[in-house]
Design a protein around this motif. Structure first.
Motif, PDB file in Angstrom:
ATOM      1  N   ILE A   3       0.475   7.572  -6.893  1.00  0.00           N
ATOM      2  CA  ILE A   3       1.008   8.642  -6.049  1.00  0.00           C
ATOM      3  C   ILE A   3       2.531   8.517  -6.059  1.00  0.00           C
ATOM      4  CG2 ILE A   3       0.735   9.808  -3.829  1.00  0.00           C
ATOM      5  CD1 ILE A   3      -1.651   8.012  -3.264  1.00  0.00           C
ATOM      6  N   PRO A   4       3.181   9.085  -7.058  1.00  0.00           N
ATOM      7  CA  PRO A   4       4.621   8.840  -7.246  1.00  0.00           C
ATOM      8  C   PRO A   4       5.487   9.237  -6.062  1.00  0.00           C
ATOM      9  CG  PRO A   4       3.641   9.930  -9.165  1.00  0.00           C
ATOM     10  CD  PRO A   4       2.632   9.986  -8.083  1.00  0.00           C
ATOM     11  N   GLU A   5       5.076  10.277  -5.333  1.00  0.00           N
ATOM     12  CA  GLU A   5       5.945  10.776  -4.258  1.00  0.00           C
ATOM     13  C   GLU A   5       5.811   9.974  -2.968  1.00  0.00           C
ATOM     14  OE1 GLU A   5       1.978  12.870  -4.009  1.00  0.00           O
ATOM     15  OE2 GLU A   5       3.405  12.295  -5.592  1.00  0.00           O
ATOM     16  N   ARG A   6       4.892   9.042  -2.900  1.00  0.00           N
ATOM     17  CA  ARG A   6       4.662   8.282  -1.677  1.00  0.00           C
ATOM     18  C   ARG A   6       5.525   7.023  -1.617  1.00  0.00           C
ATOM     19  NH1 ARG A   6      -0.479   9.076   0.980  1.00  0.00           N
ATOM     20  NH2 ARG A   6      -1.021  11.275   0.663  1.00  0.00           N
ATOM     21  N   ARG A  25       0.854  -1.188   0.000  1.00  0.00           N
ATOM     22  CA  ARG A  25       0.000   0.000   0.000  1.00  0.00           C
ATOM     23  C   ARG A  25       0.889   1.237   0.000  1.00  0.00           C
ATOM     24  NH1 ARG A  25       0.100   2.328   5.051  1.00  0.00           N
ATOM     25  NH2 ARG A  25       0.917   0.985   6.694  1.00  0.00           N
ATOM     26  N   TYR A  26       0.296   2.356  -0.397  1.00  0.00           N
ATOM     27  CA  TYR A  26       0.999   3.630  -0.286  1.00  0.00           C
ATOM     28  C   TYR A  26       1.007   4.083   1.176  1.00  0.00           C
ATOM     29  CZ  TYR A  26       1.303   4.577  -5.320  1.00  0.00           C
ATOM     30  OH  TYR A  26       1.617   4.536  -6.656  1.00  0.00           O
ATOM     31  N   GLN A  27       2.102   4.667   1.591  1.00  0.00           N
ATOM     32  CA  GLN A  27       2.199   5.230   2.940  1.00  0.00           C
ATOM     33  C   GLN A  27       1.087   6.250   3.144  1.00  0.00           C
ATOM     34  OE1 GLN A  27       4.752   4.563   5.378  1.00  0.00           O
ATOM     35  NE2 GLN A  27       3.285   5.629   6.670  1.00  0.00           N
ATOM     36  N   GLY A  28       0.391   6.140   4.263  1.00  0.00           N
ATOM     37  CA  GLY A  28      -0.680   7.076   4.568  1.00  0.00           C
ATOM     38  C   GLY A  28      -2.030   6.702   3.999  1.00  0.00           C
ATOM     39  N   THR A  29      -2.120   5.573   3.295  1.00  0.00           N
ATOM     40  CA  THR A  29      -3.402   5.069   2.809  1.00  0.00           C
ATOM     41  C   THR A  29      -3.664   3.718   3.445  1.00  0.00           C
ATOM     42  OG1 THR A  29      -2.538   3.856   0.888  1.00  0.00           O
ATOM     43  CG2 THR A  29      -2.959   6.211   0.605  1.00  0.00           C
ATOM     44  N   ASP A  30      -4.885   3.241   3.286  1.00  0.00           N
ATOM     45  CA  ASP A  30      -5.266   1.991   3.923  1.00  0.00           C
ATOM     46  C   ASP A  30      -5.659   0.902   2.935  1.00  0.00           C
ATOM     47  OD1 ASP A  30      -5.064   3.208   6.519  1.00  0.00           O
ATOM     48  OD2 ASP A  30      -6.942   4.225   6.053  1.00  0.00           O
ATOM     49  N   CYS A  31      -5.637   1.213   1.659  1.00  0.00           N
ATOM     50  CA  CYS A  31      -6.047   0.239   0.651  1.00  0.00           C
ATOM     51  C   CYS A  31      -4.822  -0.529   0.172  1.00  0.00           C
ATOM     52  CB  CYS A  31      -6.731   0.935  -0.517  1.00  0.00           C
ATOM     53  SG  CYS A  31      -7.434  -0.211  -1.702  1.00  0.00           S
ATOM     54  N   ALA A  32      -4.655  -1.733   0.691  1.00  0.00           N
ATOM     55  CA  ALA A  32      -3.501  -2.551   0.333  1.00  0.00           C
ATOM     56  C   ALA A  32      -3.894  -3.565  -0.738  1.00  0.00           C
ATOM     57  CB  ALA A  32      -2.954  -3.261   1.565  1.00  0.00           C
ATOM     58  N   LEU A  33      -2.979  -3.859  -1.644  1.00  0.00           N
ATOM     59  CA  LEU A  33      -3.194  -4.819  -2.718  1.00  0.00           C
ATOM     60  C   LEU A  33      -2.210  -5.961  -2.569  1.00  0.00           C
ATOM     61  CD1 LEU A  33      -3.551  -2.355  -5.748  1.00  0.00           C
ATOM     62  CD2 LEU A  33      -5.391  -3.379  -4.378  1.00  0.00           C
ATOM     63  N   MET A  34      -2.701  -7.186  -2.710  1.00  0.00           N
ATOM     64  CA  MET A  34      -1.842  -8.364  -2.651  1.00  0.00           C
ATOM     65  C   MET A  34      -1.270  -8.583  -4.051  1.00  0.00           C
ATOM     66  SD  MET A  34      -0.820 -10.479  -0.263  1.00  0.00           S
ATOM     67  CE  MET A  34      -2.048 -10.626   1.028  1.00  0.00           C
ATOM     68  N   CYS A  35       0.042  -8.417  -4.192  1.00  0.00           N
ATOM     69  CA  CYS A  35       0.665  -8.394  -5.515  1.00  0.00           C
ATOM     70  C   CYS A  35       1.683  -9.521  -5.685  1.00  0.00           C
ATOM     71  CB  CYS A  35       1.361  -7.048  -5.756  1.00  0.00           C
ATOM     72  SG  CYS A  35       0.241  -5.636  -5.720  1.00  0.00           S
ATOM     73  N   THR A  36       1.686 -10.114  -6.858  1.00  0.00           N
ATOM     74  CA  THR A  36       2.735 -11.057  -7.252  1.00  0.00           C
ATOM     75  C   THR A  36       3.748 -10.302  -8.099  1.00  0.00           C
ATOM     76  OG1 THR A  36       1.436 -11.689  -9.190  1.00  0.00           O
ATOM     77  CG2 THR A  36       1.181 -13.033  -7.205  1.00  0.00           C
ATOM     78  N   PRO A  37       5.010 -10.747  -8.135  1.00  0.00           N
ATOM     79  CA  PRO A  37       6.038  -9.967  -8.836  1.00  0.00           C
ATOM     80  C   PRO A  37       5.950 -10.080 -10.349  1.00  0.00           C
ATOM     81  CG  PRO A  37       6.976 -11.995  -7.999  1.00  0.00           C
ATOM     82  CD  PRO A  37       5.568 -11.949  -7.489  1.00  0.00           C
ATOM     83  N   VAL A  38       6.396  -9.022 -11.011  1.00  0.00           N
ATOM     84  CA  VAL A  38       6.592  -9.037 -12.456  1.00  0.00           C
ATOM     85  C   VAL A  38       8.028  -9.470 -12.713  1.00  0.00           C
ATOM     86  CG1 VAL A  38       6.679  -7.636 -14.546  1.00  0.00           C
ATOM     87  CG2 VAL A  38       4.889  -7.220 -12.837  1.00  0.00           C
TER      88      VAL A  38
END
Length: 1048
Positions: free
Chosen positions: A405-408, A360-373
């Motif tokens: 959010i590129p800066e996060r 997830r992005y720092q400061g947000t609560d929506c996390a995504l479960m991701c597999t690697p590319v």
């Protein structure tokens, strides 16, 4: 137990247990079952299906992870049989059963979620992303207030539909039988009390004749054409199809996918009868129906893999300096899963490990479960030795939420490995090729939109690979019935499955005259627009309040600003948003252009309170000078300035102390986002002494952009509807739907009026309640029984107060529309029509219609609840709720937090209340403790139900909530609550000992409140609900507060 298969070295029996709610329940009710398995199946490896689509050992099985085990088997079934056969085209699963329909998606990998709500219970466990709608073969059919209604009530398996011969009610299955789409002679004789009779078509026809008479007699006039039994049955099928389309649109469009680019994989006992119509409505070109479609969930279990999972928390940034740690933990969990599977007999070559990071992005609560590319570590800043997780996260975040959010910084919440022991089960071989025309079993008349058509019937077992079946046609097997509609063509595949190509149908011309069937369909379409706007807003917003707590509403409005449809979001927004739109129409007149977007929050402009920012976008059509519709979204912003963090000051006396004020503000002017002007307005409160501008500027900007994006989605959907039907038709049905809601409310008022007149000799109602400062909220309802109208007269309500519990008029309107909608007792369109039979009288200058500069922040969250309580008391509907929203805010000049602590719902004439839930004018979610502690510098010490606080009646409220924060720094904390000096209203008067009990509770709590006020630590709490009902507890609290103050 379902299905047998062979796995490496061992025979495995697969078991699915449905309906397990918790581990405790699972242990209690299934201990004996497992004991039987262990003793009667010695040497056999018994596996259980889980909601995540994998199998697990009996000793690892957990009930909470098997709630959706049945639907999960179906997902595995179509994923394994349809995806590759169709050239790896994304597939939508459509599982239509008796009581509900489950929809899901597969595009090469199973889509997992880690929280879902089933039967009102939220479950946090890995499971496949399955959406459910209460529309199935057993869904009941109703005709209400001029509308065809399907479900959500179900006839169940017993007594079942009318045709089951057990005294059941009309259901979707009956409609299919009447239309000739089910052939009784091909069904087993298992119906009736002795379960030895065939389906009863004659009884079903009799029941449909009765409901047809009801339909034709409604609003009867000489120009109205009566509908036939078949037309009524067809109408119910069309409404059911539209209801089932809504979750499919939600599943795809809410995640950025194009529904029309998917194949529809249909299964379940009833799915084949609706496949072509559903696919056509969604713009899909291909339907796939497996030869075992009727039992595909069980067949999918036979194809499922054995799964072992390992997961652990991380809470480190995803950056190069942490790659070594992340890689080592992935390696450890991977070895753990492999060893567990090898112990079950799987060789290392048959084990596949899927690696995940929960990002997830720092400061947000929506996390995504991701597999690697896999990128061969070309970017060392983004890639660890397992691949590029960051690229996978950014790509998925962009697709699902529409921005990045590129800066996060990106945070790794959890590290997870899913080990899969491949079942190595091969699919069944190919069937024989067709060498002659398909044999016709019989020909039967079937009713379609085109009318009654002769339809050829085929037996699936007699068809060979390559056979082509031109619609209209029916294909039968022992498990299901497949309907190929006119214009569609079926193809038998090499494996004996049925692929249907959806052809173009003759578009039926819909006129502006009222059609009850189209009325129901338009109701679903209008509601779908508001729902999809809400999903876009949730996806693209960034703040906790909107994305996590869901404190927002989206709605569609007519050209006059009247509410057309409002998704079931926040009740306090319902009537208020309409008044906001109508105010802007009066203020701006013709000064609106395509590309303009308006922002407003002032109570005199229809606002509820200042943190609720409303974004309004007009919908223009080419060559039409004025807007043809409006779309709007209202979201609660955690901070917009003012004298306290969170913009919810409990002691404000003027609206200007509560944050930035927008009466009429062009947020977007001819397509240009007015960011500079907006920032200036959000900082304006800082010019007042003791006040501050917004403390969360970036969140404000991001969420307002999200609201603009949600409105844009609404415009797209409205435009599509107009393009298909025409503007005159869409606006005509907008009016008809409002009339339908109006009729439902008139029926309610007539029913209540007759009952009260019989009981009391008068059709008037009365109730009064008092705020804690003694201000009365008094209501008289005068019902005209003949016309079904009512006057809601608030004469006698106290004057505007010096504090902030003044409630704008729009809030009272919202309370009335909410209560009327709730008391109707069945689903009706939620729109302006609900208020058409009602006249509202509110004395000017009272606390329900305050002056322009009055403080109102408490009116939205406190007084609104009391207004609802008074209305429900007058109607005798149910006891009062906790009477406020129990607001807590804390923060400083750098951070602001706002939360409402749930109390509970009042009891009714035949039911107990509910504990610890948000009710009435707020139905937001409670922030998860983990999210609260992760984002803010506090530790949640306890969050519990407070026992024995719900009264002593036969039917009573249960327990209220208690929330205690333990700050690890000293922010400014405020608790803003009401209903402290008396118990909430009962339906039949207060209990005799209420004053004594309340007095004991309040005394100790008031001492604490006084100490807090003396130290300037916080404002008064909600008092009696947060019980400290002993002197010892009070002293301990005082001592703790004293020690904390000394540490300063």
């Amino acid at each position: 137990m379902k299905g047998l298969m062979m796995s490496p070295k061992k025979l495995i029996r697969k078991v699915t247990l449905k309906g397990l709610i918790s581990s405790a329940t699972y242990g209690k009710h299934n201990k004996g079952f497992f004991f039987w398995l262990q003793n009667n199946l010695k040497g056999v490896n018994v596996l259980f299906m889980q909601s995540d689509g994998g199998l697990t050992q009996m000793n690892s099985f957990n009930g909470s992870r098997a709630i959706l085990s049945g639907p999960a088997g179906g997902v595995v079934g179509y994923a394994m049989t349809s995806y590759n056969e169709l050239g790896q085209q994304p597939v939508i699963g459509f599982d239509m059963g008796g009581t509900s329909t489950d929809v899901s998606r597969y595009a090469g990998a199973f889509e997992h979620v880690f929280e879902s709500t089933t039967a009102g219970i939220t479950i946090q466990a890995p499971q496949l992303d399955v959406n459910t709608v209460a529309a199935g073969g057993g869904s009941r059919l109703f005709f209400r207030s001029g509308m065809f209604v399907v479900g959500p009530e179900s006839v169940g398996a017993h007594p079942g539909p009318v045709c089951y011969r057990k005294g059941g009610q009309l259901a979707v299955t009956d409609a299919n039988l009447v239309l000739g789409r089910l052939l009784p002679q091909y069904f087993p004789k298992i119906f009736g009390p002795k379960e030895n009779e065939p389906l009863d078509k004659l009884k079903t026809l009799e029941a449909f004749k009765m409901i047809t008479e009801e339909v034709n007699s409604f609003g009867k006039n000489k120009d109205k054409t009566n509908l036939s039994v078949e037309e009524v049955a067809m109408g119910f099928i069309k409404v059911a199809n539209e209801a089932m389309c809504r979750p499919i649109r939600a599943l795809t469009q809410a995640k950025g996918h194009d529904t029309s680019r998917h194949v529809l994989a249909v299964f379940g006992g009833a799915g084949g009868q609706h496949a072509c119509a559903v696919a056509r409505a969604l713009g899909m070109q291909t339907v796939m129906i497996h030869k075992y479609a009727g039992i595909l969930s069980a067949y999918g279990m036979a194809l499922a893999d054995v799964v072992e999972e390992a997961q652990e928390p991380c809470s480190k940034n995803y950056e190069k300096g942490n790659f070594m740690y992340i890689e080592s933990r992935l390696q450890y969990l991977e070895n753990k899963c492999k060893n567990a599977l090898m112990e079950q007999g799987f060789s290392s070559s048959s084990i596949l490990c899927e690696l995940y990071l929960h990002l997830r992005y720092q400061g947000t609560d929506c996390a995504l479960m991701c597999t690697p590319v896999k990128d061969n570590c070309d970017n060392p800043e983004w890639s660890c030795c397992y691949g590029n997780f960051k690229e996978a996260f950014i790509t998925r975040y962009k697709r699902e939420f529409g921005f990045v959010i590129p800066e996060r910084d990106i945070v790794v919440d959890d590290i997870r490995v899913r080990g899969v022991g491949k079942s190595e089960v091969t699919l069944e071989g190919k069937i024989g090729a067709a060498d002659e025309d398909p044999p016709i079993e019989t020909v039967t008349p079937v009713y379609y939109e085109e009318g009654l058509l002769d339809t050829k019937v085929y037996m699936l077992s007699a068809l060979g690979a390559g056979h082509v079946i031109t619609g209209p046609a029916i294909i039968l097997d022992n498990l299901s019935t497949i309907l190929i509609e006119p214009g569609c063509t079926g193809f038998i595949t090499d494996r004996g499955d049925v692929r249907i190509d959806i052809g173009l149908s003759n578009k039926r011309i819909i006129g502006t005259e009222l059609d009850a069937i189209q009325l129901s369909i338009f109701s679903h379409r209008f509601m779908s627009i508001a729902e999809q706007m809400g999903r876009i807003l949730q996806r693209t917003s960034i703040s906790t309040n909107i994305k996590e707590r869901l404190d927002f509403s989206c709605a569609l409005f007519g050209p006059d600003g009247g509410l057309v449809s409002n998704a079931p979001h926040i009740p306090v927004h319902l009537g208020a948003m309409q008044e906001t739109v109508q105010y802007q129409l009066q203020a701006l007149g013709d000064n609106l252009r395509d590309g303009d977007v308006l922002l407003s929050n002032h109570p005199c402009a229809g606002g509820s309170h200042l943190p609720d920012l409303t974004v309004i976008t007009p919908v223009f059509l080419r060559n039409v000078r004025r807007p043809v519709f409006y779309v709007a979204s209202r979201g609660h912003h955690a901070d917009i300035g003012g004298i306290t963090p969170g913009s919810m000051p409990p002691h404000s006396t003027s609206i200007h102390q509560e944050g930035a004020v927008f009466m009429t503000f062009k947020l977007v002017d001819c397509g240009n986002f007015q960011e500079d002007e907006l920032i200036k307005a959000l900082h304006a409160p800082g010019k007042l002494p003791g006040s501050s501008g917004t403390r969360n500027l970036q969140d404000n900007l991001s969420d307002l952009r999200a609201q603009v994006a949600a409105n844009h989605k609404g415009i797209e959907l409205v435009s599509e509807l107009i393009d298909y039907y025409g503007l005159d038709v869409v606006q005509a049905y907008m009016s008809y739907i409002q009339s339908s809601a109006e009729q439902a409310v008139r029926d309610l008022l007539k029913e209540v009026g007759v009952h009260v007149l019989k009981e009391k000799g008068t059709s008037s109602l009365h109730a009064v309640d008092f705020m804690d400062d003694g201000s009365p909220i008094e209501l008289n309802v005068y019902i005209n029984v003949e016309e079904g109208t009512a006057v809601f007269d608030f004469e006698g309500t106290g004057p505007e107060v010096w504090g902030n519990c003044n409630a704008p008029r729009a809030i009272t309107v919202s309370a009335i529309i909410y209560c009327l909608r709730s008391m109707v007792g069945h689903d009706i369109p939620l729109n302006q029509g609900c208020l058409n039979p009602v006249q509202i009288k509110i004395p000017a200058g009272c606390l329900l219609d305050p002056s322009e500069d009055a403080a109102v922040v408490g009116g939205n969250v406190q007084t609104s609840q009391r207004v609802v309580d008074v209305i429900l008391k007058a109607f005798g509907a149910c006891a009062a709720s906790q009477g406020c929203m129990n607001n807590i805010t804390f923060g400083d000049n750098t951070v602001g937090y706002y939360e409402t602590v749930a109390g509970g719902s009042g009891a009714g004439p035949s039911w107990h209340g509910r504990s610890g839930v948000h009710v009435h004018m707020t139905n937001t979610r409670i922030t998860d403790p983990e999210i609260l502690e992760r984002r803010y510098p506090v530790i949640l010490k306890s969050f519990t139900l407070n026992p024995n606080t719900g009264g002593i009646g036969k039917y009573r409220d249960l327990s209220h909530s208690q929330l205690i924060h333990d700050p690890i720094y000293l922010p400014r904390v405020m608790i803003f609550a009401e209903q402290q000096h008396q118990y909430p209203l009962d339906v039949f008067g207060p209990s005799e000992d209420a004053a004594v009990v309340g007095g004991n509770v309040q005394t100790s709590q008031r001492v604490v409140d006084v100490i807090l006020k003396a130290f300037g630590a916080c404002a008064a709490s909600q008092g009696c609900n947060e019980q400290h009902n002993s002197l010892e507890t009070t002293l301990l609290v005082i001592m703790k507060l004293w020690l904390e103050v000394q540490e300063l």
